[in-house]
Design a protein around this motif. Structure first.
Motif, PDB file in Angstrom:
ATOM      1  N   THR A   1     -53.683  59.428  59.618  1.00 40.57           N
ATOM      2  CA  THR A   1     -53.627  60.046  58.289  1.00 40.57           C
ATOM      3  C   THR A   1     -52.322  60.796  58.059  1.00 40.57           C
ATOM      4  O   THR A   1     -52.177  61.498  57.059  1.00 40.57           O
ATOM      5  CB  THR A   1     -54.813  61.011  58.088  1.00 40.57           C
ATOM      6  N   ALA A   2     -51.362  60.672  58.987  1.00 37.91           N
ATOM      7  CA  ALA A   2     -50.060  61.322  58.814  1.00 37.91           C
ATOM      8  C   ALA A   2     -49.263  60.553  57.767  1.00 37.91           C
ATOM      9  O   ALA A   2     -48.964  59.374  57.945  1.00 37.91           O
ATOM     10  CB  ALA A   2     -49.301  61.369  60.139  1.00 37.91           C
ATOM     11  N   ALA A   3     -48.928  61.203  56.680  1.00 38.18           N
ATOM     12  CA  ALA A   3     -48.269  60.542  55.554  1.00 38.18           C
ATOM     13  C   ALA A   3     -46.933  59.919  55.970  1.00 38.18           C
ATOM     14  O   ALA A   3     -46.072  60.588  56.539  1.00 38.18           O
ATOM     15  CB  ALA A   3     -48.048  61.541  54.421  1.00 38.18           C
ATOM     16  N   SER A   4     -46.806  58.619  55.712  1.00 39.94           N
ATOM     17  CA  SER A   4     -45.545  57.880  55.867  1.00 39.94           C
ATOM     18  C   SER A   4     -45.042  57.799  57.295  1.00 39.94           C
ATOM     19  O   SER A   4     -43.871  57.485  57.524  1.00 39.94           O
ATOM     20  CB  SER A   4     -44.446  58.503  54.981  1.00 39.94           C
ATOM     21  N   ARG A   5     -45.929  58.065  58.292  1.00 37.01           N
ATOM     22  CA  ARG A   5     -45.452  58.087  59.666  1.00 37.01           C
ATOM     23  C   ARG A   5     -46.340  57.238  60.570  1.00 37.01           C
ATOM     24  O   ARG A   5     -47.544  57.438  60.620  1.00 37.01           O
ATOM     25  CB  ARG A   5     -45.427  59.524  60.207  1.00 37.01           C
ATOM     26  N   THR A   6     -45.704  56.315  61.282  1.00 33.50           N
ATOM     27  CA  THR A   6     -46.418  55.558  62.302  1.00 33.50           C
ATOM     28  C   THR A   6     -46.738  56.495  63.465  1.00 33.50           C
ATOM     29  O   THR A   6     -45.918  57.322  63.849  1.00 33.50           O
ATOM     30  CB  THR A   6     -45.561  54.385  62.802  1.00 33.50           C
ATOM     31  N   SER A   7     -47.960  56.352  64.025  1.00 31.04           N
ATOM     32  CA  SER A   7     -48.365  57.223  65.122  1.00 31.04           C
ATOM     33  C   SER A   7     -48.785  56.379  66.318  1.00 31.04           C
ATOM     34  O   SER A   7     -48.545  55.169  66.359  1.00 31.04           O
ATOM     35  CB  SER A   7     -49.508  58.148  64.673  1.00 31.04           C
ATOM     36  N   ASP A   8     -49.437  57.024  67.289  1.00 32.26           N
ATOM     37  CA  ASP A   8     -49.870  56.343  68.501  1.00 32.26           C
ATOM     38  C   ASP A   8     -51.150  57.007  68.983  1.00 32.26           C
ATOM     39  O   ASP A   8     -51.321  58.225  68.870  1.00 32.26           O
ATOM     40  CB  ASP A   8     -48.792  56.432  69.589  1.00 32.26           C
ATOM     41  N   ILE A   9     -52.063  56.216  69.523  1.00 30.42           N
ATOM     42  CA  ILE A   9     -53.312  56.754  70.039  1.00 30.42           C
ATOM     43  C   ILE A   9     -53.065  57.745  71.173  1.00 30.42           C
ATOM     44  O   ILE A   9     -53.897  58.614  71.463  1.00 30.42           O
ATOM     45  CB  ILE A   9     -54.247  55.607  70.505  1.00 30.42           C
TER      46      ILE A   9
END
Length: 380
Positions: free
Chosen positions: A74-82
């Motif tokens: 749900t971080a806007a405009s940012r790819t994340s990681d588990i």
């Protein structure tokens, strides 16, 4: 009209349903400030015992624990990681006198007692709590708005006194009296020093969304029906069930959520005395709400929805629920299984289908999500 025959849910399905727990945390901040929605499903699984590789007087007990964790970025405009959620742990809670909590039980291949810890519950009783699953070592990229599921059985191996091994297997099969999600520093119903989420109040804090009583369900359903008619009078009726399937706790494997947003249609009730409703679709998943005043639920399901078999009713969240297993055959590709469900309180009837899964999983999914569904049907 076709006659509707309702058969009672099998004791096996009911037993399995009661052992499945699903939940959702709408907002959790992981490492580096990334935010997620976290859905999870836990089940007691099963235990087995063997003396083949144990010393005389000892036995090996293995517990296969099914856990599914699904993180939505749900971080806007940012790819994340588990990997940013590696501190999340799933825990089981047993009474302190359970054979699982004995100091005689040791880790197989490791030193010392299996790592249970004691906590005093809301009723003053002592419970033992153990980490049953964690995300340590999990990695995987999650695109903006995307999901990543960790779904694998975790085997727990313990060496126990042989004379107590069957009691251990029985306790494992019965399942814990409660589940908890721990996350250091998280602020949940238990405060900053307690679990971020709990399935029951045994640890001293109540679940954030308890199951509805019959009286509460009736009151909410009456208002939901009134709001549904206001939605139907608008020029462009929209699906009342949130933005899409991701608005609800998963409670199932991620295959149940194939499209990101709902597509809504007016419910076609030309052949039935239905006062109106809306049906929503997201790939193979569907969810609908109708005003079914004057219509019996089994008759509606048999004639309006074409259910071939109907099992129930089961009491869930203050209403009555029905289920059937079925399949869908798309225009192209192979047929795949679905579980159909319906829930009713007063004149409000909510029904739909979940891709794959089983009746016990659908039971758990409804129990988790019905309160939010009813309260989500608001006037435009």
């Amino acid at each position: 009209m076709k006659a509707a025959v309702v058969t009672a849910m099998t004791p096996l399905d009911l037993d399995l349903a009661m052992k499945i727990t699903s939940g959702s945390i709408a907002n959790i901040t992981g490492a580096q400030g990334y935010t997620f929605k976290l859905d999870f499903t836990m089940s007691s699984g099963r235990g087995t015992k063997s003396v083949a590789n144990s010393a005389p007087g000892k036995a090996g007990v293995t517990w296969t624990l099914p856990v599914t964790l699904t993180a939505t970025n749900t971080a806007a405009s940012r790819t994340s990681d588990i990997s940013n959620l590696q501190a999340v742990t799933v825990e089981g809670v047993w009474p302190a006198d359970s054979p699982l909590c004995s100091a005689d039980n040791t880790n197989t291949g490791g030193a010392g007692t299996y790592p249970w810890r004691s906590r005093t519950g809301v009723d003053g009783a002592t419970y033992c709590v153990a980490v049953l699953r964690n995300l340590e070592g999990a990695t995987g990229s999650i695109p903006v708005g995307g999901t990543y599921s960790v779904k694998a059985d975790r085997n727990i191996d313990i060496t126990v006194p042989e004379a107590k091994s069957q009691a251990m297997v029985d306790a494992l099969g019965a399942g814990p009296v409660g589940w908890a999600i721990e996350y250091p520093g998280g602020q949940g119903p238990c405060g900053s020093a307690g679990p971020l989420w709990v399935s029951t109040a045994v640890l001293g804090c109540a679940p954030s969304q308890p199951e509805l009583t019959s009286a509460a369900a009736s009151q909410l359903s009456t208002q939901a029906v009134a709001n549904l008619h206001l939605i139907l009078q608008s020029s462009n009726p929209a699906c009342p069930f949130g933005k899409g399937p991701d608005s609800w706790a998963a409670g199932l494997l991620s295959e149940s959520r194939q499209d990101a947003t709902w597509k809504a249609n007016l419910y076609d009730a030309s052949s039935l005395p239905i006062s109106g409703g809306i049906e929503c679709f997201a790939g193979g998943m569907s969810l609908s709400a109708v005003d079914a005043s004057g219509m019996e639920t089994p008759a509606f399901l048999a004639n309006g929805e074409g259910w071939r078999e109907i099992s129930g009713p089961a009491q869930i969240s203050g209403g009555q629920a029905y289920f059937t297993a079925d399949q869908i055959t798309p225009a192209t590709g192979e047929a795949y299984p679905v579980t159909r469900f319906a829930w009713r309180s007063g004149d409000l009837l909510i029904f739909g289908r979940l891709v794959r899964g089983s009746v016990p999983q659908a039971y758990s999914w409804l129990k988790q999500n019905i309160p939010g569904m009813i309260q989500g049907i608001k006037a435009p």
